[in-house]
Design a protein around this motif. Sequence first.
Motif, PDB file in Angstrom:
ATOM      1  N   LEU A  27      -6.740  27.486 -15.798  1.00 36.92           N
ATOM      2  CA  LEU A  27      -7.254  26.565 -14.767  1.00 36.92           C
ATOM      3  C   LEU A  27      -6.351  25.338 -14.664  1.00 36.92           C
ATOM      4  O   LEU A  27      -6.062  24.859 -13.554  1.00 36.92           O
ATOM      5  N   THR A  28      -5.895  24.798 -15.802  1.00 38.06           N
ATOM      6  CA  THR A  28      -4.987  23.637 -15.791  1.00 38.06           C
ATOM      7  C   THR A  28      -3.695  23.964 -15.085  1.00 38.06           C
ATOM      8  O   THR A  28      -3.161  23.160 -14.313  1.00 38.06           O
ATOM      9  N   ASP A  29      -3.170  25.143 -15.331  1.00 42.85           N
ATOM     10  CA  ASP A  29      -1.933  25.564 -14.652  1.00 42.85           C
ATOM     11  C   ASP A  29      -2.151  25.615 -13.143  1.00 42.85           C
ATOM     12  O   ASP A  29      -1.293  25.180 -12.354  1.00 42.85           O
ATOM     13  N   GLU A  30      -3.298  26.158 -12.712  1.00 34.63           N
ATOM     14  CA  GLU A  30      -3.596  26.220 -11.268  1.00 34.63           C
ATOM     15  C   GLU A  30      -3.730  24.817 -10.686  1.00 34.63           C
ATOM     16  O   GLU A  30      -3.212  24.539  -9.597  1.00 34.63           O
ATOM     17  N   ILE A  31      -4.419  23.911 -11.438  1.00 31.31           N
ATOM     18  CA  ILE A  31      -4.561  22.523 -10.960  1.00 31.31           C
ATOM     19  C   ILE A  31      -3.199  21.850 -10.859  1.00 31.31           C
ATOM     20  O   ILE A  31      -2.902  21.149  -9.885  1.00 31.31           O
ATOM     21  N   ALA A  32      -2.332  22.043 -11.881  1.00 31.71           N
ATOM     22  CA  ALA A  32      -0.994  21.442 -11.859  1.00 31.71           C
ATOM     23  C   ALA A  32      -0.199  21.918 -10.658  1.00 31.71           C
ATOM     24  O   ALA A  32       0.436  21.125  -9.951  1.00 31.71           O
ATOM     25  N   LYS A  33      -0.253  23.206 -10.379  1.00 33.07           N
ATOM     26  CA  LYS A  33       0.469  23.731  -9.208  1.00 33.07           C
ATOM     27  C   LYS A  33      -0.128  23.177  -7.919  1.00 33.07           C
ATOM     28  O   LYS A  33       0.605  22.886  -6.959  1.00 33.07           O
ATOM     29  N   LEU A  34      -1.457  23.002  -7.899  1.00 29.35           N
ATOM     30  CA  LEU A  34      -2.099  22.444  -6.701  1.00 29.35           C
ATOM     31  C   LEU A  34      -1.677  20.984  -6.510  1.00 29.35           C
ATOM     32  O   LEU A  34      -1.406  20.553  -5.388  1.00 29.35           O
ATOM     33  N   VAL A  35      -1.630  20.191  -7.613  1.00 26.34           N
ATOM     34  CA  VAL A  35      -1.195  18.796  -7.526  1.00 26.34           C
ATOM     35  C   VAL A  35       0.219  18.708  -7.000  1.00 26.34           C
ATOM     36  O   VAL A  35       0.528  17.909  -6.102  1.00 26.34           O
ATOM     37  N   VAL A  36       1.120  19.523  -7.514  1.00 23.93           N
ATOM     38  CA  VAL A  36       2.522  19.528  -7.051  1.00 23.93           C
ATOM     39  C   VAL A  36       2.591  19.954  -5.598  1.00 23.93           C
ATOM     40  O   VAL A  36       3.310  19.364  -4.784  1.00 23.93           O
ATOM     41  N   SER A  37       1.824  20.985  -5.231  1.00 24.26           N
ATOM     42  CA  SER A  37       1.822  21.466  -3.838  1.00 24.26           C
ATOM     43  C   SER A  37       1.323  20.373  -2.890  1.00 24.26           C
ATOM     44  O   SER A  37       1.918  20.135  -1.832  1.00 24.26           O
ATOM     45  N   LYS A  38       0.209  19.696  -3.260  1.00 25.81           N
ATOM     46  CA  LYS A  38      -0.326  18.633  -2.402  1.00 25.81           C
ATOM     47  C   LYS A  38       0.653  17.468  -2.306  1.00 25.81           C
ATOM     48  O   LYS A  38       0.800  16.848  -1.252  1.00 25.81           O
ATOM     49  N   LEU A  71       0.836  -1.206   0.000  1.00 25.68           N
ATOM     50  CA  LEU A  71       0.000   0.000   0.000  1.00 25.68           C
ATOM     51  C   LEU A  71       0.866   1.249   0.000  1.00 25.68           C
ATOM     52  O   LEU A  71       0.634   2.191  -0.766  1.00 25.68           O
ATOM     53  N   GLY A  72       1.900   1.263   0.896  1.00 25.87           N
ATOM     54  CA  GLY A  72       2.791   2.425   0.941  1.00 25.87           C
ATOM     55  C   GLY A  72       3.515   2.636  -0.372  1.00 25.87           C
ATOM     56  O   GLY A  72       3.654   3.754  -0.851  1.00 25.87           O
ATOM     57  N   GLU A  73       3.991   1.493  -0.952  1.00 26.84           N
ATOM     58  CA  GLU A  73       4.694   1.604  -2.233  1.00 26.84           C
ATOM     59  C   GLU A  73       3.753   2.095  -3.323  1.00 26.84           C
ATOM     60  O   GLU A  73       4.125   2.902  -4.162  1.00 26.84           O
ATOM     61  N   SER A  74       2.520   1.576  -3.295  1.00 27.60           N
ATOM     62  CA  SER A  74       1.532   2.011  -4.306  1.00 27.60           C
ATOM     63  C   SER A  74       1.223   3.495  -4.164  1.00 27.60           C
ATOM     64  O   SER A  74       1.159   4.230  -5.153  1.00 27.60           O
ATOM     65  N   ILE A  75       1.039   3.935  -2.900  1.00 28.49           N
ATOM     66  CA  ILE A  75       0.750   5.356  -2.667  1.00 28.49           C
ATOM     67  C   ILE A  75       1.956   6.197  -3.071  1.00 28.49           C
ATOM     68  O   ILE A  75       1.815   7.254  -3.690  1.00 28.49           O
ATOM     69  N   THR A  76       3.180   5.708  -2.709  1.00 30.32           N
ATOM     70  CA  THR A  76       4.391   6.436  -3.090  1.00 30.32           C
ATOM     71  C   THR A  76       4.499   6.534  -4.601  1.00 30.32           C
ATOM     72  O   THR A  76       4.785   7.597  -5.158  1.00 30.32           O
ATOM     73  N   LYS A  78       3.347  15.769   1.317  1.00 29.22           N
ATOM     74  CA  LYS A  78       3.464  14.406   1.813  1.00 29.22           C
ATOM     75  C   LYS A  78       4.926  13.959   1.767  1.00 29.22           C
ATOM     76  O   LYS A  78       5.697  14.446   0.956  1.00 29.22           O
ATOM     77  N   GLU A  79       5.267  12.999   2.661  1.00 28.62           N
ATOM     78  CA  GLU A  79       6.615  12.469   2.735  1.00 28.62           C
ATOM     79  C   GLU A  79       6.630  11.087   2.077  1.00 28.62           C
ATOM     80  O   GLU A  79       5.917  10.181   2.501  1.00 28.62           O
ATOM     81  N   PHE A  80       7.478  10.948   1.056  1.00 30.55           N
ATOM     82  CA  PHE A  80       7.605   9.656   0.408  1.00 30.55           C
ATOM     83  C   PHE A  80       8.960   9.586  -0.269  1.00 30.55           C
ATOM     84  O   PHE A  80       9.641  10.613  -0.483  1.00 30.55           O
ATOM     85  N   GLU A  81       9.374   8.395  -0.588  1.00 25.98           N
ATOM     86  CA  GLU A  81      10.690   8.185  -1.165  1.00 25.98           C
ATOM     87  C   GLU A  81      10.764   8.781  -2.564  1.00 25.98           C
ATOM     88  O   GLU A  81       9.866   8.602  -3.364  1.00 25.98           O
ATOM     89  N   GLY A  82      11.904   9.450  -2.839  1.00 25.50           N
ATOM     90  CA  GLY A  82      12.136  10.013  -4.158  1.00 25.50           C
ATOM     91  C   GLY A  82      11.368  11.287  -4.433  1.00 25.50           C
ATOM     92  O   GLY A  82      11.247  11.692  -5.587  1.00 25.50           O
ATOM     93  N   LYS A  83      10.841  11.937  -3.358  1.00 27.69           N
ATOM     94  CA  LYS A  83      10.026  13.136  -3.571  1.00 27.69           C
ATOM     95  C   LYS A  83      10.843  14.240  -4.246  1.00 27.69           C
ATOM     96  O   LYS A  83      10.368  14.898  -5.180  1.00 27.69           O
ATOM     97  N   ASN A  84      12.087  14.456  -3.754  1.00 21.14           N
ATOM     98  CA  ASN A  84      12.903  15.556  -4.254  1.00 21.14           C
ATOM     99  C   ASN A  84      13.561  15.228  -5.585  1.00 21.14           C
ATOM    100  O   ASN A  84      14.189  16.095  -6.195  1.00 21.14           O
ATOM    101  N   GLU A  85      13.473  13.938  -6.015  1.00 21.20           N
ATOM    102  CA  GLU A  85      14.089  13.577  -7.297  1.00 21.20           C
ATOM    103  C   GLU A  85      13.074  13.553  -8.435  1.00 21.20           C
ATOM    104  O   GLU A  85      13.420  13.251  -9.565  1.00 21.20           O
ATOM    105  N   VAL A  86      11.831  13.842  -8.129  1.00 21.03           N
ATOM    106  CA  VAL A  86      10.783  13.766  -9.157  1.00 21.03           C
ATOM    107  C   VAL A  86      10.957  14.923 -10.148  1.00 21.03           C
ATOM    108  O   VAL A  86      11.103  16.082  -9.758  1.00 21.03           O
ATOM    109  N   LYS A  87      10.972  14.606 -11.412  1.00 18.04           N
ATOM    110  CA  LYS A  87      11.086  15.606 -12.484  1.00 18.04           C
ATOM    111  C   LYS A  87       9.911  15.462 -13.435  1.00 18.04           C
ATOM    112  O   LYS A  87       9.260  14.419 -13.497  1.00 18.04           O
ATOM    113  N   ALA A  88       9.697  16.518 -14.155  1.00 16.19           N
ATOM    114  CA  ALA A  88       8.628  16.477 -15.153  1.00 16.19           C
ATOM    115  C   ALA A  88       9.050  15.594 -16.315  1.00 16.19           C
ATOM    116  O   ALA A  88      10.236  15.434 -16.608  1.00 16.19           O
ATOM    117  N   LEU A  89       8.057  15.003 -16.962  1.00 17.63           N
ATOM    118  CA  LEU A  89       8.339  14.189 -18.146  1.00 17.63           C
ATOM    119  C   LEU A  89       8.778  15.077 -19.295  1.00 17.63           C
ATOM    120  O   LEU A  89       8.300  16.202 -19.463  1.00 17.63           O
TER     121      LEU A  89
END
Length: 761
Positions: free
Chosen positions: A729-740, A488-493, A744-755
């Motif tokens: 609106l999409t830009d605001e949603i994208a920033k909200l998704v990144v902010s949310k 579950l944790g891995e799936s959520i991560t 949260k604390e999960f592995e690899g959070k700071n290494e996540v890059k955009a595709l």
Amino acid sequence: MEYFKKSVIRKIVFVSIVSIIISMSILTYVIVNNTFDAMKNSNEQTIKKEISLLVENIETFNNVAKTGADRMGNIFINMLGNIKINNNDKIKIGKLNTPILTIDEKIINLDFSIVDEFSKITKGSVATIFVRKDDDFIRISTSLKKQDGNRAIGTKLNKKHPGYEKVIQGKEYLGKAVLFGKSYMTKYIPIKDINNNVIAIAFIGSDITDDLEKLLTTISSKKIGKTGYYYILNSKKDSNYGKFLFHPNLNEDSALEIKDSNGFYFVKKMLETKDGTLNYLWEGYKKFVVYKTFDDWNWLIVGGVDSSEILEKANEIMYMTIFLSILTLIFISFAIFITLNKSLKSLNKIKNGLLDFFNYLNRESEHVEKIRVNTIDEFGIMAKVINENIEKTQSSIEEDRKLIDETIEVLGEFEQGDLCQRLNLSVNNPALMELKIVLNKMADNLEKNIDNVLSILEQYSNYNYLNKISQTNLKEHLLKLANGVNTLGESITSMLVENKTNGLTLDESSNILLDNVDKLNDSSNEAASSLEQTAAALEEITSNIRHNTENIAKMSNFSNKVIESATKGEALANDTTSAMDSINEQTQAIAEAITVIDQIAFQTNILSLNAAVEAATAGEAGKGFAVVAGEVRNLASRSAQAAKQIKDLVENATEKANSGKTIATDMINGYKQLNENISHSTSLIQDIENASKEQLQGIEQINDAVNQLDQQTQQNAMVASQTHDVAVLTDEIAKLVVSKADEKEFEGKNEVKALKFNKKK
């Protein structure tokens, strides 16, 4: 008959009385001839039964001790975990280099924690772990101690030990053994590896030294008749073969060389035959012995008595029987009746007491009453022994019930989810104590693992997915639970990483989209404005072309009419020439007529003068005629003037007609050339008219296309505006998704890059 069927006492009394009467009747006759043999056989059988009973008691003692040892062996083997052997590395114990034996990856060599814990749990029983080296088994961990008080560590299992052959074959051994001066009921359990090879032995020993001494004391205290006694010999063929384990009279160490007065080695005979009866002479007396071997312990149990005692008693019985037979017939019935009635009442009480006790054992009643038999006979002794055992059993059952009730209560709390409860009571029942330990350990392990799961889930509920549940030592459902939570944790991560990746990608894409939408919006507005101007210009051009086309069509019509007019003009010019010739002829005729008119005017003027003269002559009657004459004169005068003018005009017309004839000739020539030019012009105008029509059709199609393009451009401009709103609106949603996701604390959070996407040029 119903009277006897309803009571055992009645049956026994009746049968006893009848039997005695019959027996006593026959006894008087038979006893004289058979007293000696009968009494001898009776005593021999009695001794045999006592020997058999003694052996049965020893066997019962042995079975009870074996049962306890077997149960403790199971307890000890359950305390051991995953056992492995390492023959490559050695640990020196005493003078021996022993292979390393591990339990759950913990080295057992010289580690006494498990065996000491077992001794503590079982209250004095000993345990040993042997490791195999070649064909030897060496003690590497033990709670067994030697006579000097030191642990029997580093010693080997004797290959002559009866358990050695069984264990080396992978079988368990259960039996009595004497170890370092003490007697133990032992169990040897082979431990095998994955290839089914015996690599070690788990040993337990229950100290029965005191109980065995009590048993021997009891046997030694038993008497057969007046002088008879029991003794025990070692029947195992080893260095102690034939030795007395105890004898009330002899002090010899070994009995193999003992012989009777006739030189008969009766001990050797008994050891060889193992079971039976024997007669021999000993110090002038004839001895009668009964012997039986107890194979489990290699004991030869012997009971002997002087034969004279058997015969003496037989003589007494013979004489007394003759004397008492008559009295017996009289009194025995009454005596037996009273005795059996009283005794069997005690038996009835024992029966009722046992039934009451069995009801208590079966939980059909809460209390058990003691058997109220106060006699000192066998029934009294039996009742006393039963009461003692009932008290012990009741005490043990009460203890066990308390622990079981506490276990039920604790398990009930477990069922409700309270894993903090533990079993605290202690009882004398080793199995229940082992159950208590196992349940408490199970509860500790379960509570610990559940707390770990709850801790991780609490972290997950706080959006911290960094930690995982340790799967060490977990099995089955707990392992599945840990795997499920970790999954579950891995799936959520994974979902959060994907969400943040998508958010970042969407953020970048929305920025690009905003830029492109802004450009598209500007371009659409500019295009719409340009198309609007172009549409207006095209509309005006279309209108002009349509007007030109109409004018060209009119010009074509006019040119056709001009051709007709020119043709007519040429014809008219020809007619004019002809007319000019006619005019010249007519003018000449007019000139001649004018001459006549001039002559008529002159004559008229003469006549008017004559008329005036005549009117004047007529007087009043001629006034009117005078007026007419005056008018005629005026007319004649004017006619003369007109004739003169006409003449002038005719002359002038003649000149003009001649001039016109010349002009008409020139016109004829001009009209011919004009017709040719007009024909060429008409042909060109027709070509221009056709081209203008085609141009009009094309420009109308262009105008229609531009109008449609203008509508589409207006729609595109509106869509671009709406797309701009969606992009914002999409830009605001994208920033909200990144902010949310960043919350949260999960592995690899700071290494996540955009595709990264390849941009198409």
